[in-house]
Scaffold this motif. Sequence first.
Motif, mmCIF file in Angstrom:
data_model
loop_
_atom_site.group_PDB
_atom_site.id
_atom_site.type_symbol
_atom_site.label_atom_id
_atom_site.label_comp_id
_atom_site.label_asym_id
_atom_site.label_seq_id
_atom_site.Cartn_x
_atom_site.Cartn_y
_atom_site.Cartn_z
ATOM 1 N N ALA A 1 0.771 -1.242 0.025
ATOM 2 C CA ALA A 1 -0.100 -0.436 -0.088
ATOM 3 C C ALA A 1 1.133 1.379 -0.164
ATOM 4 C CB ALA A 1 -1.088 -0.258 1.035
ATOM 5 N N ALA A 2 0.708 2.345 -0.549
ATOM 6 C CA ALA A 2 1.178 3.807 -0.760
ATOM 7 C C ALA A 2 1.237 4.029 1.201
ATOM 8 C CB ALA A 2 0.108 4.317 -1.860
ATOM 9 N N PRO A 3 2.330 4.533 0.797
ATOM 10 C CA PRO A 3 2.465 5.779 2.541
ATOM 11 C C PRO A 3 1.079 6.753 2.004
ATOM 12 C CG PRO A 3 3.912 5.689 1.612
ATOM 13 C CD PRO A 3 3.526 5.238 0.492
ATOM 14 N N LYS A 4 -0.248 6.535 3.096
ATOM 15 C CA LYS A 4 -1.163 7.815 3.734
ATOM 16 C C LYS A 4 -0.909 8.441 4.492
ATOM 17 C CE LYS A 4 -5.711 7.715 4.724
ATOM 18 N NZ LYS A 4 -6.912 6.544 4.778
ATOM 19 N N TYR A 5 0.144 8.316 5.704
ATOM 20 C CA TYR A 5 1.014 9.327 6.655
ATOM 21 C C TYR A 5 2.231 9.315 6.646
ATOM 22 C CZ TYR A 5 -4.116 8.203 7.882
ATOM 23 O OH TYR A 5 -5.901 7.713 7.789
ATOM 24 N N ARG A 6 3.130 10.327 6.499
ATOM 25 C CA ARG A 6 4.335 10.545 7.466
ATOM 26 C C ARG A 6 4.035 11.459 8.331
ATOM 27 N NH1 ARG A 6 7.893 9.867 3.832
ATOM 28 N NH2 ARG A 6 6.435 9.599 2.038
ATOM 29 N N ASP A 7 5.307 10.556 9.043
ATOM 30 C CA ASP A 7 6.074 11.598 10.160
ATOM 31 C C ASP A 7 7.173 12.422 10.025
ATOM 32 O OD1 ASP A 7 6.495 12.416 13.197
ATOM 33 O OD2 ASP A 7 8.050 10.922 13.178
ATOM 34 N N ALA A 8 6.613 13.675 10.285
ATOM 35 C CA ALA A 8 7.165 14.616 9.385
ATOM 36 C C ALA A 8 9.383 15.147 10.451
ATOM 37 C CB ALA A 8 6.990 16.393 9.902
#
Length: 107
Positions: free
Chosen positions: A72-79
């Motif tokens: 699955a493509a990333p939906k969330y990213r930790d800055a």
Amino acid sequence: MQTEMPTLKELLAQREALQDQLNVARQRQAEIVLAEIVAKMGEYKISLAELMGHRNPVKATAPAAAAAVTTAAPKYRDAVSGATWSGRGRAPHWIADKNRDEFLVNA
């Protein structure tokens, strides 16, 4: 000039706080490394069977094989750490109990 030595209770509290920080840092680093491994597996089309050392993996049917390779493509990213999460499975510590809208990846 004398400095006061910390008490045993204070030192134990400091050790516990440092252990908590180590656990969080270790988990964050493990998530980053795991994401890199999954990306490389996809890039080089390495199956889980090949990764586990099975030279001649059993051929699966086409739908099952396609599902096994699809990530699955990333939906969330930790800055802060750059770690990503697809929204599937257990939520990583950096997003748990927080507003997920703040971590959405811009499409």
